[in-house]
Design a protein around this motif. Structure first.
Motif, PDB file in Angstrom:
ATOM      1  N   GLU A 135     -47.554 -16.074 -19.927  1.00 28.24           N
ATOM      2  CA  GLU A 135     -47.113 -14.710 -20.205  1.00 28.24           C
ATOM      3  C   GLU A 135     -45.602 -14.588 -20.044  1.00 28.24           C
ATOM      4  OE1 GLU A 135     -47.417 -10.313 -18.145  1.00 28.24           O
ATOM      5  OE2 GLU A 135     -49.138 -11.653 -17.914  1.00 28.24           O
ATOM      6  N   ILE A 136     -45.007 -13.813 -20.938  1.00 29.27           N
ATOM      7  CA  ILE A 136     -43.597 -13.420 -20.809  1.00 29.27           C
ATOM      8  C   ILE A 136     -43.581 -11.897 -20.891  1.00 29.27           C
ATOM      9  CG2 ILE A 136     -41.261 -13.562 -21.778  1.00 29.27           C
ATOM     10  CD1 ILE A 136     -42.122 -16.186 -23.166  1.00 29.27           C
ATOM     11  N   SER A 137     -42.909 -11.255 -19.947  1.00 30.59           N
ATOM     12  CA  SER A 137     -42.858  -9.791 -19.960  1.00 30.59           C
ATOM     13  C   SER A 137     -41.448  -9.302 -19.647  1.00 30.59           C
ATOM     14  CB  SER A 137     -43.856  -9.201 -18.958  1.00 30.59           C
ATOM     15  OG  SER A 137     -43.515  -9.586 -17.647  1.00 30.59           O
ATOM     16  N   MET A 138     -41.202  -8.061 -20.055  1.00 23.66           N
ATOM     17  CA  MET A 138     -39.913  -7.421 -19.794  1.00 23.66           C
ATOM     18  C   MET A 138     -40.166  -6.164 -18.988  1.00 23.66           C
ATOM     19  SD  MET A 138     -36.882  -6.149 -22.400  1.00 23.66           S
ATOM     20  CE  MET A 138     -37.887  -5.154 -23.459  1.00 23.66           C
ATOM     21  N   GLN A 139     -39.439  -6.019 -17.901  1.00 25.48           N
ATOM     22  CA  GLN A 139     -39.511  -4.832 -17.057  1.00 25.48           C
ATOM     23  C   GLN A 139     -38.122  -4.222 -16.986  1.00 25.48           C
ATOM     24  OE1 GLN A 139     -42.072  -3.245 -15.029  1.00 25.48           O
ATOM     25  NE2 GLN A 139     -40.466  -1.722 -14.894  1.00 25.48           N
ATOM     26  N   ILE A 140     -38.029  -2.947 -17.342  1.00 28.24           N
ATOM     27  CA  ILE A 140     -36.769  -2.217 -17.185  1.00 28.24           C
ATOM     28  C   ILE A 140     -36.915  -1.410 -15.904  1.00 28.24           C
ATOM     29  CG2 ILE A 140     -35.194  -0.521 -18.188  1.00 28.24           C
ATOM     30  CD1 ILE A 140     -36.363  -1.454 -20.949  1.00 28.24           C
ATOM     31  N   THR A 141     -35.977  -1.549 -14.992  1.00 27.40           N
ATOM     32  CA  THR A 141     -36.067  -0.937 -13.675  1.00 27.40           C
ATOM     33  C   THR A 141     -36.428   0.539 -13.778  1.00 27.40           C
ATOM     34  OG1 THR A 141     -34.428  -2.508 -12.867  1.00 27.40           O
ATOM     35  CG2 THR A 141     -34.832  -0.561 -11.503  1.00 27.40           C
ATOM     36  N   GLY A 142     -37.510   0.899 -13.119  1.00 25.02           N
ATOM     37  CA  GLY A 142     -37.955   2.287 -13.100  1.00 25.02           C
ATOM     38  C   GLY A 142     -38.742   2.707 -14.324  1.00 25.02           C
ATOM     39  N   MET A 143     -38.968   1.805 -15.267  1.00 21.27           N
ATOM     40  CA  MET A 143     -39.684   2.133 -16.499  1.00 21.27           C
ATOM     41  C   MET A 143     -40.898   1.219 -16.624  1.00 21.27           C
ATOM     42  SD  MET A 143     -37.784   4.479 -17.690  1.00 21.27           S
ATOM     43  CE  MET A 143     -36.140   5.088 -17.428  1.00 21.27           C
ATOM     44  N   ALA A 144     -41.694   1.476 -17.639  1.00 23.83           N
ATOM     45  CA  ALA A 144     -42.871   0.638 -17.897  1.00 23.83           C
ATOM     46  C   ALA A 144     -42.441  -0.745 -18.370  1.00 23.83           C
ATOM     47  CB  ALA A 144     -43.746   1.297 -18.967  1.00 23.83           C
ATOM     48  N   SER A 145     -43.356  -1.687 -18.244  1.00 27.85           N
ATOM     49  CA  SER A 145     -43.055  -3.039 -18.726  1.00 27.85           C
ATOM     50  C   SER A 145     -43.757  -3.262 -20.049  1.00 27.85           C
ATOM     51  CB  SER A 145     -43.477  -4.084 -17.703  1.00 27.85           C
ATOM     52  OG  SER A 145     -44.875  -4.061 -17.539  1.00 27.85           O
ATOM     53  N   THR A 146     -43.347  -4.310 -20.744  1.00 28.13           N
ATOM     54  CA  THR A 146     -43.965  -4.673 -22.014  1.00 28.13           C
ATOM     55  C   THR A 146     -44.095  -6.185 -22.083  1.00 28.13           C
ATOM     56  OG1 THR A 146     -43.864  -4.336 -24.403  1.00 28.13           O
ATOM     57  CG2 THR A 146     -41.788  -4.795 -23.301  1.00 28.13           C
ATOM     58  N   THR A 147     -45.076  -6.636 -22.827  1.00 27.14           N
ATOM     59  CA  THR A 147     -45.287  -8.067 -23.008  1.00 27.14           C
ATOM     60  C   THR A 147     -44.455  -8.548 -24.190  1.00 27.14           C
ATOM     61  OG1 THR A 147     -47.516  -7.858 -22.146  1.00 27.14           O
ATOM     62  CG2 THR A 147     -47.039  -9.831 -23.412  1.00 27.14           C
ATOM     63  N   CYS A 148     -43.871  -9.711 -24.039  1.00 27.01           N
ATOM     64  CA  CYS A 148     -43.055 -10.313 -25.085  1.00 27.01           C
ATOM     65  C   CYS A 148     -43.849 -11.423 -25.773  1.00 27.01           C
ATOM     66  CB  CYS A 148     -41.777 -10.908 -24.487  1.00 27.01           C
ATOM     67  SG  CYS A 148     -40.818  -9.736 -23.507  1.00 27.01           S
ATOM     68  N   PRO A 149     -43.484 -11.747 -27.015  1.00 27.67           N
ATOM     69  CA  PRO A 149     -44.157 -12.866 -27.689  1.00 27.67           C
ATOM     70  C   PRO A 149     -44.000 -14.155 -26.873  1.00 27.67           C
ATOM     71  CG  PRO A 149     -42.812 -11.627 -29.233  1.00 27.67           C
ATOM     72  CD  PRO A 149     -42.487 -11.100 -27.869  1.00 27.67           C
ATOM     73  N   LEU A 150     -45.070 -14.898 -26.791  1.00 27.12           N
ATOM     74  CA  LEU A 150     -45.099 -16.135 -26.019  1.00 27.12           C
ATOM     75  C   LEU A 150     -44.494 -17.259 -26.849  1.00 27.12           C
ATOM     76  CD1 LEU A 150     -46.095 -17.156 -23.282  1.00 27.12           C
ATOM     77  CD2 LEU A 150     -48.267 -17.708 -24.358  1.00 27.12           C
ATOM     78  N   ALA A 151     -43.259 -17.618 -26.530  1.00 28.04           N
ATOM     79  CA  ALA A 151     -42.555 -18.678 -27.269  1.00 28.04           C
ATOM     80  C   ALA A 151     -41.427 -19.204 -26.401  1.00 28.04           C
ATOM     81  CB  ALA A 151     -41.996 -18.136 -28.585  1.00 28.04           C
ATOM     82  N   GLY A 152     -40.991 -20.439 -26.671  1.00 33.25           N
ATOM     83  CA  GLY A 152     -39.873 -21.020 -25.937  1.00 33.25           C
ATOM     84  C   GLY A 152     -38.607 -20.205 -26.109  1.00 33.25           C
ATOM     85  N   SER A 153     -38.333 -19.801 -27.359  1.00 40.18           N
ATOM     86  CA  SER A 153     -37.242 -18.869 -27.649  1.00 40.18           C
ATOM     87  C   SER A 153     -37.893 -17.529 -27.935  1.00 40.18           C
ATOM     88  CB  SER A 153     -36.442 -19.325 -28.867  1.00 40.18           C
ATOM     89  OG  SER A 153     -35.753 -20.504 -28.589  1.00 40.18           O
ATOM     90  N   PHE A 154     -37.621 -16.537 -27.121  1.00 34.31           N
ATOM     91  CA  PHE A 154     -38.310 -15.258 -27.268  1.00 34.31           C
ATOM     92  C   PHE A 154     -37.359 -14.161 -27.710  1.00 34.31           C
ATOM     93  CE2 PHE A 154     -36.773 -15.225 -22.923  1.00 34.31           C
ATOM     94  CZ  PHE A 154     -36.256 -13.955 -22.793  1.00 34.31           C
ATOM     95  N   THR A 155     -37.921 -13.157 -28.361  1.00 31.76           N
ATOM     96  CA  THR A 155     -37.238 -11.908 -28.696  1.00 31.76           C
ATOM     97  C   THR A 155     -38.177 -10.803 -28.260  1.00 31.76           C
ATOM     98  OG1 THR A 155     -36.088 -12.869 -30.586  1.00 31.76           O
ATOM     99  CG2 THR A 155     -36.285 -10.466 -30.536  1.00 31.76           C
ATOM    100  N   CYS A 156     -37.704  -9.956 -27.386  1.00 32.70           N
ATOM    101  CA  CYS A 156     -38.523  -8.875 -26.849  1.00 32.70           C
ATOM    102  C   CYS A 156     -37.829  -7.557 -27.175  1.00 32.70           C
ATOM    103  CB  CYS A 156     -38.664  -9.055 -25.339  1.00 32.70           C
ATOM    104  SG  CYS A 156     -40.026  -8.130 -24.636  1.00 32.70           S
ATOM    105  N   THR A 157     -38.577  -6.597 -27.742  1.00 33.52           N
ATOM    106  CA  THR A 157     -37.989  -5.309 -28.102  1.00 33.52           C
ATOM    107  C   THR A 157     -38.688  -4.179 -27.355  1.00 33.52           C
ATOM    108  OG1 THR A 157     -39.451  -5.060 -30.005  1.00 33.52           O
ATOM    109  CG2 THR A 157     -37.311  -6.104 -30.396  1.00 33.52           C
ATOM    110  N   TYR A 158     -37.945  -3.075 -27.203  1.00 39.76           N
ATOM    111  CA  TYR A 158     -38.476  -1.922 -26.499  1.00 39.76           C
ATOM    112  C   TYR A 158     -37.830  -0.661 -27.062  1.00 39.76           C
ATOM    113  CZ  TYR A 158     -40.522   0.504 -22.475  1.00 39.76           C
ATOM    114  OH  TYR A 158     -41.273   1.317 -21.666  1.00 39.76           O
ATOM    115  N   ASP A 159     -38.644   0.357 -27.344  1.00 39.60           N
ATOM    116  CA  ASP A 159     -38.137   1.641 -27.837  1.00 39.60           C
ATOM    117  C   ASP A 159     -37.606   2.433 -26.643  1.00 39.60           C
ATOM    118  OD1 ASP A 159     -37.625   4.139 -28.901  1.00 39.60           O
ATOM    119  OD2 ASP A 159     -39.692   4.522 -29.512  1.00 39.60           O
ATOM    120  N   ILE A 160     -36.307   2.693 -26.643  1.00 44.22           N
ATOM    121  CA  ILE A 160     -35.695   3.408 -25.500  1.00 44.22           C
ATOM    122  C   ILE A 160     -35.315   4.844 -25.872  1.00 44.22           C
ATOM    123  CG2 ILE A 160     -34.905   1.299 -24.359  1.00 44.22           C
ATOM    124  CD1 ILE A 160     -32.112   1.845 -25.517  1.00 44.22           C
ATOM    125  N   SER A 161     -35.915   5.373 -26.939  1.00 46.24           N
ATOM    126  CA  SER A 161     -35.545   6.713 -27.406  1.00 46.24           C
ATOM    127  C   SER A 161     -35.793   7.805 -26.366  1.00 46.24           C
ATOM    128  CB  SER A 161     -36.289   7.053 -28.701  1.00 46.24           C
ATOM    129  OG  SER A 161     -37.690   7.026 -28.502  1.00 46.24           O
TER     130      SER A 161
END
Length: 182
Positions: free
Chosen positions: A42-68
């Motif tokens: 698993e690869i995940s992204m956590q923004i301090t104080g916000m919800a986390s999201t799972t990122c695509p499982l790959a050696g080189s990853f790109t993880c996106t999040y809507d911050i609107s």
């Protein structure tokens, strides 16, 4: 005892964040994850104080999040990689979410022709925000305004049969949703 190589001890994944970029209302975090045991689950992204999201499982990853829904400001986050032994590797990142200033639309090029009783104006318009709401031809006579179809490559025609012959000044007006114009 049998001689030979012992199995490698489990080691945590190694995470390296290469960039954290905000474009509009989307945060994009890019980086790499490696694991000597090659068992990242698993690869995940956590923004301090916000919800986390799972990122695509790959050696080189790109993880996106809507911050609107975020308030404008500075933020910190963490990318976490977990392997099958539940060992974790992390790397931190920061980003700034700033109010985006709208861009005005632009009339790039245009030509003007008089063909009999017809004034034809053609040209190109653009707007980085893609929110053009109005395109007009205005000439310096009463009633001398003609709405035009909005298109990147436009052709707008105006009946000038009721206008006395002469030299007149005019303008092309292109406006967007934020009332910026050129």
């Amino acid at each position: 005892y049998v001689q030979g190589e012992c199995p490698a001890e489990p080691v945590p994944p190694v995470v390296s964040v290469n960039s954290a970029v905000v474009s509009g209302t989307t945060l994009t975090v890019k980086g790499t994850v490696s694991d000597a045991n090659d068992d990242v689950t698993e690869i995940s992204m956590q923004i301090t104080g916000m919800a986390s999201t799972t990122c695509p499982l790959a050696g080189s990853f790109t993880c996106t999040y809507d911050i609107s829904q975020f308030a404008y400001g500075e933020y910190a986050g963490t990318i976490t990689a977990v392997d099958s032994q539940n060992l974790q590797g992390t790397d931190d990142f920061t980003f700034t979410y700033e109010e985006q200033q709208p861009n005005p639309p632009v009339v790039n090029v245009f030509t003007v022709e008089v063909i009999g009783d017809l004034l034809r104006v053609s040209g190109t318009i653009s707007d980085p925000d893609n929110d053009i709401t109005q395109l007009l031809i205005n000439i310096s006579v009463p009633g001398g305004s003609q709405p035009c179809p909005i298109a990147a490559n436009f052709v707008c025609e105006m009946d000038i049969s009721s206008i006395d012959p002469g030299n007149y000044s005019g303008e092309i007006v292109v406006a967007d949703a934020t009332d910026l114009s050129d």
